[in-house]
Design an enzyme around this catalytic site. Sequence first.
Site, PDB file in Angstrom:
ATOM      1  N   HIS A 103      57.837  17.406  83.402  1.00 55.27           N
ATOM      2  CA  HIS A 103      57.085  16.607  83.761  1.00 55.27           C
ATOM      3  C   HIS A 103      56.456  17.173  85.015  1.00 55.27           C
ATOM      4  O   HIS A 103      56.231  18.432  85.201  1.00 55.27           O
ATOM      5  CB  HIS A 103      57.731  15.769  84.880  1.00 55.27           C
ATOM      6  CG  HIS A 103      56.901  15.266  86.329  1.00 55.27           C
ATOM      7  ND1 HIS A 103      57.349  16.016  87.925  1.00 55.27           N
ATOM      8  CD2 HIS A 103      56.535  14.161  86.583  1.00 55.27           C
ATOM      9  CE1 HIS A 103      56.262  15.016  88.251  1.00 55.27           C
ATOM     10  NE2 HIS A 103      56.056  14.597  88.562  1.00 55.27           N
ATOM     11  N   ARG A 107      47.443  17.458  92.231  1.00 52.95           N
ATOM     12  CA  ARG A 107      47.330  15.573  92.374  1.00 52.95           C
ATOM     13  C   ARG A 107      45.738  16.850  93.845  1.00 52.95           C
ATOM     14  O   ARG A 107      46.113  17.483  94.739  1.00 52.95           O
ATOM     15  CB  ARG A 107      47.821  14.601  93.090  1.00 52.95           C
ATOM     16  CG  ARG A 107      49.758  15.275  93.793  1.00 52.95           C
ATOM     17  CD  ARG A 107      50.079  14.677  94.187  1.00 52.95           C
ATOM     18  NE  ARG A 107      50.797  14.839  95.514  1.00 52.95           N
ATOM     19  CZ  ARG A 107      52.385  16.106  95.078  1.00 52.95           C
ATOM     20  NH1 ARG A 107      52.474  16.113  93.953  1.00 52.95           N
ATOM     21  NH2 ARG A 107      53.233  15.811  95.883  1.00 52.95           N
ATOM     22  N   HIS A 168      72.758  11.068  95.782  1.00 49.64           N
ATOM     23  CA  HIS A 168      74.742  10.437  95.595  1.00 49.64           C
ATOM     24  C   HIS A 168      74.777  11.255  94.908  1.00 49.64           C
ATOM     25  O   HIS A 168      76.084  10.883  94.741  1.00 49.64           O
ATOM     26  CB  HIS A 168      73.537   9.114  95.396  1.00 49.64           C
ATOM     27  CG  HIS A 168      72.713   8.728  94.696  1.00 49.64           C
ATOM     28  ND1 HIS A 168      71.570   9.006  94.272  1.00 49.64           N
ATOM     29  CD2 HIS A 168      73.276   8.502  92.961  1.00 49.64           C
ATOM     30  CE1 HIS A 168      71.029   8.596  93.007  1.00 49.64           C
ATOM     31  NE2 HIS A 168      72.128   8.682  92.543  1.00 49.64           N
TER      32      HIS A 168
END
Length: 297
Positions: A103, A107, A168
């Site tokens: 990935h 920006r 989690h």
Amino acid sequence: MFREEVAERYKEIQDQICDGLALADGLGKFEEELWERQGGGGGRTRIMQHGAIIEKGGVNFSAVHGKLPESVKKAFGVAEEDFFATGVSIVIHPNHPLVPIIHMNIRYFELNEQTRWFGGGIDLTPHYVFENDARFFHHKLKNACDEFNPEFYPKFKAHADDYFFIKHREETRGIGGIFYDRLKPDNTNLSWNEILDFSTNIGETFLPIYTELIDRNRDKPFTNLHQEWQYQRRSRYVEFNLVYDSGTKFGLETNGRIESILMSLPPQANWAYNVKPNEGSDEFKTQQFLKKGINWI
């Protein structure tokens, strides 16, 4: 204008990466869809599917403007509402379980001359962690950072460890990389043009890194077990992107294009119940690397 220069350089990076990935894959081609955003701006979505090695990959460019929703203004801690944002976002899901997911995002965001910044980074999510590949990946990122500031890599590496963490599950999404946000002259000792150069340098680092990792692993044999584990690891990728990823949240909350936002999701992922690899297996060894603070240099 500066924002136009940023957008043009990002479009050039999109072109270079698409050409290079198509060459590296050898079979797949990118399909382009031009789109306009309701509210202002648009982009170029480029997707490859069913390639020789790239099962699904997106290399997207956008340059959008308009009004910030109240929720985003609150999250950013700003009062202004007229925004401009441009960037390149990439996610590649290979069909080979020994080739990693990668990935990248670079920006630029602007509200006005005083409130603007760069962000981005690259991170790697191997289905199986190979230590030599991990060291190669991090060395390349360190070199790209060191060209501008030797403090960047350790700072941005730690930020990536913290950001790409699936709370989690209590595990990192992969082996990290670099992640940075809100870069501007007063916190980098660089000019705006130098920060733009840094941002494009990170973008230009993507292709040589990933083509090398493809070539190292694409011809290795694999079994059904490897592929089952790949689909299991992909499910963790999905969980992170839908629960924690700030880019996904920003895109959805600013009325972004859904297909472009969710192009990061793999074509197939599995959620088996209570998966626990056998101790000493390659799958077990990979899990031991899914934690913060590993020094790959």
